[in-house]
Write an enzyme that holds these catalytic residues in place. Structure first.
Site: not given
Ligand code: UDP
Length: 341
Positions: A126, A151, A155
């Site tokens: 991302s 989060y 990644k």
């Protein structure tokens, strides 16, 4: 003989669109999902769109190592695309352990088996890994900033897991990380799309749910950012365009075209669009008025980020094709399809 691609989290929003594009490009696909954040709506849609009733669907959790081993024993997998992960930024701040356990363990299990089998791995990363960039657009060389949420941290960590595995196996495992910008829209058939549970966190589902009357009013978070109209700028990438990028990446891997054993590509349009511009475009293309108001900034939002997609354009031979108007029309068609209209 056609090659087989395992799509973990293949019943979700991105996974289902990728499955369609892979099948239409001639690949065999095995879909595996634990249905923790989706139901079978999109998988059923994938079967309809492709006319393939026989797509294998395995209900399993990638945190279960024995289940991952069994999956790789049951199917001859040439490449795996790993989507299976939690993705809500706010929830990850509230429940970091849940995010770290799920997102890291599941990918480690995939890598563990992939290194035994010499299987190629495509990781769904991302633009969040860039944090608040010093300059825009960002290239793959732009520094990764400290993650602003658990989060985002998962990644970054998973990218590193893949890079290190590729290095340690001396390229027996080849890896690609695709860094997505803001995927929006739905398949033109309106048979698959985003199915947020509860109140949507993301902008476009909130817009379409407001337009259909499920939500009263869209809050635009912040109109005092240092951007042309004061609202945040993002790189909204059509979901089908994004899905097509995976086909190009898988082909590059499986056809032995990679220039390095681990490669990273931005998947974006290269075109910044502000929240207000997106809302205006949605109203115009769909011929309706949206109820919205300006609200305070949302914690953790960066003011502006968009991709320099040159590397993907040149090396993958891929580029985003759909206009933001077409994409916003598809998002609205999908919302109407869900409402049975
Ligand atoms: N946004 C907004 N209202 C909403 C949801 C999002 O104004 O109800 C804004 C958000 O502040 C950001 C942009 O829309 O500037 C995109 O947010 P989203 O959550 O879709 O993606 P992100 O860029 O955070 O990954």
């Amino acid at each position: 003989m056609s090659k087989t691609v395992l799509v973990s989290g293949g019943a979700g929003f991105i996974g289902s669109h990728v499955t369609v594009e892979l099948i239409q490009a001639g690949y065999e696909v095995v879909v595996a999902d634990n249905f923790s954040n989706c139901d079978t709506t999109c998988f059923e849609g994938v079967k309809k769109i492709t006319g393939r009733e026989d797509i294998p669907l395995v209900r399993m959790d990638f945190c279960d190592e024995a289940a991952v081993r069994k999956l790789f024993a049951d199917y001859a997998i040439d490449a795996v695309i790993h989507f299976a992960a939690y993705k809500a930024v706010g929830e990850s701040v509230a429940e970091p352990v849940k995010y770290y356990k799920n997102n890291l363990q599941s990918f480690l299990n995939v890598l563990d088996v992939a290194q035994e089998k010499g299987c190629n791995v495509l990781f769904s990363s991302s633009a969040t890994v860039y944090g608040e960039p010093d300059t825009v657009p960002v290239t793959e060389q732009s520094p990764r900033k400290p993650a602003t949420s658990p989060y985002g941290n998962t990644k970054q960590m998973c990218e590193d897991f893949l890079r290190d595995t590729v290095l340690a196996t001396k390229g027996l495992v080849k890896g690609i990380a695709l860094r997505y910008f803001n995927p929006i829209g739905a398949h033109p058939s309106a048979l698959i799309g985003e199915l947020p549970r509860g109140v949507p966190n993301n902008l476009v589902p909130f817009i379409t749910q407001t337009a259909i009357g499920k939500r009263e009013c869209l809050s635009i978070f912040g109109n005092d950012y240092p951007t042309p109209d004061g609202t945040c700028q993002r790189d909204y990438i059509d979901i089908v365009d994004l899905a097509r990028a995976h086909v190009f990446a898988v082909r590059r891997m499986l056809d032995g075209k990679m220039e390095q054993d681990y490669e990273i590509f931005n998947v974006g349009t290269g075109r910044p669009v502000s929240v207000l511009e997106l809302v205006n475009a949605f109203e115009k293309v769909n011929g309706l008025k949206l109820n919205y108001k300006f609200a305070p900034r949302r914690a953790g939002d960066v003011s502006a980020i968009w991709a320099d997609p040159t590397l993907a354009n040149e090396k993958l031979g891929w580029r985003a094709e759909r206009s933001v108007e077409e994409t916003l029309k598809s998002a609205w068609d999908w919302e109407k399809h869900l409402a049975g209209k």
